[in-house]
Design a protein around this motif. Structure first.
Motif, short mmCIF file in Angstrom:
data_model
loop_
_atom_site.label_atom_id
_atom_site.label_comp_id
_atom_site.label_asym_id
_atom_site.label_seq_id
_atom_site.Cartn_x
_atom_site.Cartn_y
_atom_site.Cartn_z
N LEU A 185 0.83 -1.21 0.00
CA LEU A 185 0.00 0.00 0.00
C LEU A 185 0.86 1.26 0.00
CD1 LEU A 185 -2.88 -0.90 2.50
CD2 LEU A 185 -2.89 -1.06 0.01
N THR A 206 0.93 4.02 -2.90
CA THR A 206 0.65 5.41 -2.53
C THR A 206 1.74 6.34 -3.05
OG1 THR A 206 -0.54 4.71 -0.54
CG2 THR A 206 0.26 6.98 -0.59
N ILE A 255 -2.86 4.69 -5.73
CA ILE A 255 -4.01 4.71 -4.82
C ILE A 255 -3.91 5.94 -3.94
CG2 ILE A 255 -4.23 2.18 -4.75
CD1 ILE A 255 -2.91 2.29 -1.94
N TRP A 275 -4.19 6.55 -0.33
CA TRP A 275 -4.31 5.86 0.94
C TRP A 275 -4.93 6.74 2.00
CZ3 TRP A 275 -2.53 6.66 5.88
CH2 TRP A 275 -2.70 5.58 6.77
N LYS A 332 -10.02 3.74 4.90
CA LYS A 332 -10.40 2.96 3.73
C LYS A 332 -10.19 1.47 3.95
CE LYS A 332 -9.84 6.25 -0.08
NZ LYS A 332 -9.14 6.51 -1.35
N TYR A 337 -9.20 -0.11 -2.26
CA TYR A 337 -7.93 0.09 -2.98
C TYR A 337 -7.90 -0.75 -4.27
CZ TYR A 337 -6.37 2.34 1.31
OH TYR A 337 -6.25 3.17 2.39
N GLU A 385 -9.50 1.25 -6.87
CA GLU A 385 -8.67 2.35 -7.34
C GLU A 385 -7.55 1.84 -8.24
OE1 GLU A 385 -7.24 4.84 -4.18
OE2 GLU A 385 -9.16 4.77 -3.11
N THR A 420 -4.48 -8.84 -2.11
CA THR A 420 -5.52 -8.34 -1.20
C THR A 420 -6.39 -9.48 -0.69
OG1 THR A 420 -5.56 -6.20 -2.34
CG2 THR A 420 -7.47 -6.76 -0.97
#
Length: 204
Positions: free
Chosen positions: A137, A141, A146, A148, A152, A157, A160, A170
């Protein structure tokens, strides 16, 4: 002159002993049986009394609701027992079964390399998968793939950043973090390979 009759009663010890051995002359046994019969009679009367009470109770209008209440209580007890023994069926884990606390997953202020090294040394693959996902992540970012935000969810994500590798990562994270799936060394290495592929893909 009166004539006195002779005494014809003669004690016969052998005959008396023979009679004592016969059940027909066992008067003590008859007394015990009589007492037992009275006890049985009393028990019979008590049973009939309680049966009558039960019969009357079953004829009451409240019996239906009492029956429903008993069924509800039994169901509640059954659900509670299942929850205590198989919390995964309800999507929950017992706190003492977790390898880490369910704190907020912040991607900042973490030395990922150092923390991953500690987790892998302890063979804590659950924590290792969590750290590797948070590292992903942070990577996305920084590359502005994404946006972040602490509030969220991982699913947001994936909307996105629509990427098959990221979705697979994920899914692993969600199953292990919230779905009571066991984190194995193989799953961690798969997540690490997905991270490496995403990192390499951004450099190309």
């Amino acid at each position: 002159m009166s004539v006195m009759s002779a005494d014809t009663i003669v004690y016969n010890a052998s005959r008396i002993s023979e009679w004592q051995q016969m059940d027909d002359f066992d008067y003590n046994r008859e007394t015990v049986e009589s007492q037992t019969s009275i006890l049985q009679w009393l028990l019979t009367q008590l049973l009939e009394f309680f049966n009558e009470l039960l019969h009357q109770a079953l004829n009451l209008e409240q019996t239906y609701w009492i029956f429903i209440a008993v069924i509800v209580v039994l169901l509640a007890v059954a659900v509670w027992v299942i929850y205590r023994t198989k919390p995964a069926l309800f999507g929950w884990r017992k706190k003492d079964q977790m390898d880490y606390e369910l704190e907020e997953d912040n991607i900042y202020g973490i030395d990922f390399d150092a923390e991953l090294h500690k987790a892998l040394e302890r063979k804590n693959y659950r924590e290792a998968v969590r750290l590797k996902y948070l590292q992903t992540l942070k990577l996305l970012t920084e590359r502005e793939r994404i946006d972040w935000q602490l509030h969220k969810t991982p699913t947001q994500y994936t909307l996105e950043f629509d990427d098959a590798q990221f979705r697979q990562m994920t899914n692993h994270f969600l199953r292990i973090r919230y779905g009571y799936f066991e984190a194995t060394e193989e799953i961690y290495h798969e997540v690490a390979e997905l991270y490496a592929a995403l990192a390499k893909g951004g450099e190309a």
